[in-house]
Scaffold this motif. Structure first.
Motif, PDB file in Angstrom:
ATOM      1  N   GLU A 267       0.872  -1.120   0.050  1.00 57.27           N
ATOM      2  CA  GLU A 267      -0.339   0.427  -0.393  1.00 57.27           C
ATOM      3  C   GLU A 267       0.935   1.290  -0.137  1.00 57.27           C
ATOM      4  N   GLU A 268       0.137   2.375  -0.436  1.00 54.83           N
ATOM      5  CA  GLU A 268       0.933   3.707  -0.324  1.00 54.83           C
ATOM      6  C   GLU A 268       0.719   4.133   0.820  1.00 54.83           C
ATOM      7  N   ASN A 269       0.356   4.166   2.188  1.00 54.45           N
ATOM      8  CA  ASN A 269       0.244   4.629   3.144  1.00 54.45           C
ATOM      9  C   ASN A 269       0.123   3.774   3.660  1.00 54.45           C
ATOM     10  N   SER A 287       5.750   0.854   3.842  1.00 53.16           N
ATOM     11  CA  SER A 287       5.053   0.577   2.253  1.00 53.16           C
ATOM     12  C   SER A 287       6.964   0.238   2.059  1.00 53.16           C
ATOM     13  N   HIS A 289       7.741   0.576  -1.354  1.00 49.83           N
ATOM     14  CA  HIS A 289       7.079   1.452  -2.497  1.00 49.83           C
ATOM     15  C   HIS A 289       8.286   2.561  -2.589  1.00 49.83           C
ATOM     16  N   ARG A 298      10.572   7.881  -3.058  1.00 55.11           N
ATOM     17  CA  ARG A 298       9.868   6.967  -3.796  1.00 55.11           C
ATOM     18  C   ARG A 298      11.491   5.796  -4.941  1.00 55.11           C
TER      19      ARG A 298
END
Length: 512
Positions: A267-269, A287, A289, A298
């Motif tokens: 997930e992003e956050n 995360s 990412h 990122r």
């Protein structure tokens, strides 16, 4: 006829098991390949914990983290714990550790003092005088930083100054140094001042001293790479073309059957607050990412490729200096009577399962290790073995090779006959522990010849993987219909394994 052997343990830090050129054609490791040719490669070696302090403490105690007490990062191995160096010293060996210890945290308190903490970490006058004893090692030369971390200091910083690198702070992060935190992949430090050069030079100096005295030695050369940040000096940072490497990646849907923290990493956050008890950082619960090291940046598609290329470059650079140590053994005529073991403290993710670095994910990528044993004329050369090994086995096995008694409190098993090739195996399973918070992040994994099961404290979810039919660990069988019997069988085997690893500090000597 062999005299009492020397022991040389060489370790890396956070090295994926499949990063040895003899078995992985995309990477070059000629000196590790040499050990593979001249010794036995064990393909099923495991760490007792996938983080530094617990696993390293297990190496010197022969005990699991749940037994020796250094249960996670930010704890310490208490000084009253018995270590294998004490056994070697008592037997007349000289014991040395060069490089990374990480038996203690970066902070010291009145109750739990740490020599690896600020500010003593960077009190160079203190380290000019202190060389031990330290956890059973008569002589230590230490550092605490991975690549350009601000934790630089101790004996490594002294060596830099003594060798003319008076501007060493410019190669390290603030507040210790002045290097730009945004700079990655290329480390501007000259190779001759890299800590690999320091570890090899000082290890070789100790070998020369031992050669003069003829006193047997137990020596640990403890390298810091390829632990991130992903940084290497020229030309190693560009040794590998990112476009020519196989880059691991997430398989869509693979976390659908896994415990919740797996999928949340994509997930992003994600909100991992309910897992946080101590208030300190928890590795892997974030995360994936983004970078874990060097700030929240990122990961671009370029980064996902380039970090693998630099990770490989770091391993190849380390391999060069491992070679210089092996060459010194040959030069001094010590190789024939020195048992050499190469391994690492735990593995690493660089894209596998969509993950980066480490955390509470007991995939083979993280808990399985490169593991090579060489002892000319005794350990078979050019052999691969599937016999299960654990880092807790190192201490008792080293003692056995040297004809020394194994303390009964050690929970590791004696692998001597397995290493010699006269016995097929000494254990039918390994256990890996990960306790990163007192209750919310507390798991254990049992792995045998075919299956792996992971259980979580106070949770009904878990993992079961069939390593024969599903070597990529993509199908979690924990809740799959039709596998209830397998689950019950593995849970029972895990409980037996837990009971079996309880140490007995002394034998029973009378009926009452």
């Amino acid at each position: 006829m062999y005299s009492q052997p020397n022991i040389l343990l060489i370790t890396s830090d956070q090295q994926h098991w499949n990063t040895i050129g003899a078995f992985q054609p995309e990477i070059s490791t000629p000196n590790l390949d040499r050990l593979v040719r001249e010794g036995t490669m064990f393909e099923r070696a495991y760490c007792p914990n996938p983080t530094c302090t617990p696993s390293r403490a297990s190496i010197i105690t022969g005990m699991y983290p749940s037994q020796h007490g250094a249960w996670t990062l930010g704890t310490k191995l208490l000084e009253d714990r018995h270590t294998v160096g004490e056994d070697f010293s008592a037997a007349g060996y000289k014991t040395t550790l060069i490089g990374k210890a990480h038996f203690q945290p970066l902070k010291s308190t009145p109750e739990y003092e740490s020599k690896e903490a600020y500010p003593v970490l960077q009190d160079l006058e203190y380290w000019r005088k202190f060389h031990g004893p330290f956890y059973g090692f008569d002589h230590v030369e230490l550092a605490r930083n991975h690549t350009n971390e601000a934790h630089v200091g101790q004996h490594y910083a002294l060596w830099l100054e003594e060798n003319g690198c008076t501007n060493w702070r410019q190669y390290f992060l603030p507040p210790t140094g002045t290097m730009n935190p945004k700079q990655t992949y290329k480390w501007p430090i000259p190779e001759r001042y890299h800590y690999n050069a320091w570890i090899a030079e000082r290890t070789n100096a100790r070998l020369e001293e031992h050669n003069k005295t003829g006193v047997p030695f137990f020596l640990w050369a403890s390298f810091f790479d390829p632990h991130p940040e992903y940084l290497a000096p020229e030309p190693w940072d560009t040794m590998y073309d990112p476009e020519e490497l196989t880059i691991p990646a997430l398989v869509p849907g693979e976390h659908d059957r896994n415990p919740p923290h797996f999928g949340m990493t994509q997930e992003e956050n994600p909100d991992f607050s309910e897992w946080m008890e101590t208030g300190f950082g928890i590795h892997g619960y974030r995360s994936h990412h983004y970078y874990e090291y060097g700030g929240k940046e990122r990961l671009t598609e370029y980064d996902k490729k380039k970090l693998v290329a630099v990770y490989y470059g770091m391993i190849s650079l380390m391999d060069k200096y491992i070679g210089s140590i092996l060459d010194k053994l040959d030069e001094l005529g010590l190789a024939e009577n020195t048992l050499v073991v190469f391994t690492t403290d735990h593995g690493h993710f660089f894209g596998q399962h969509g993950l980066q670095a480490k955390g509470g994910f007991h995939y083979e990528d993280l808990i399985k290790l490169p593991f090579i044993v060489r002892y000319p004329g005794r350990v078979p050369a050019g052999r691969k073995s599937s016999a299960i090994q654990s880092l807790v086995d190192l201490a008792p096995t080293f003692l056995s090779f040297c004809g020394l008694p194994i303390p009964p409190a050690m929970a590791g098993v004696n692998q001597k006959d397995v290493w010699l090739g006269s016995r097929e195996s000494a254990r039918d399973h390994a256990i890996c522990e990960f306790r990163h918070e007192p209750t919310t992040i507390h798991q254990k994994t049992y792995v045998d010849d075919r299956y792996k099961i992971t259980v979580y404290y106070n949770q009904t979810y878990g993992e079961i993987f069939d390593l024969k039919e599903d070597p990529g660990e993509l199908r979690n069988l924990w809740s799959e219909p039709g596998y209830e019997g397998l689950k019950s069988e593995l849970l029972l085997k895990y409980v037996w394994a837990e009971l079996g690893k309880e140490p007995m500090p002394m034998p029973r000597i009378h009926h009452a």
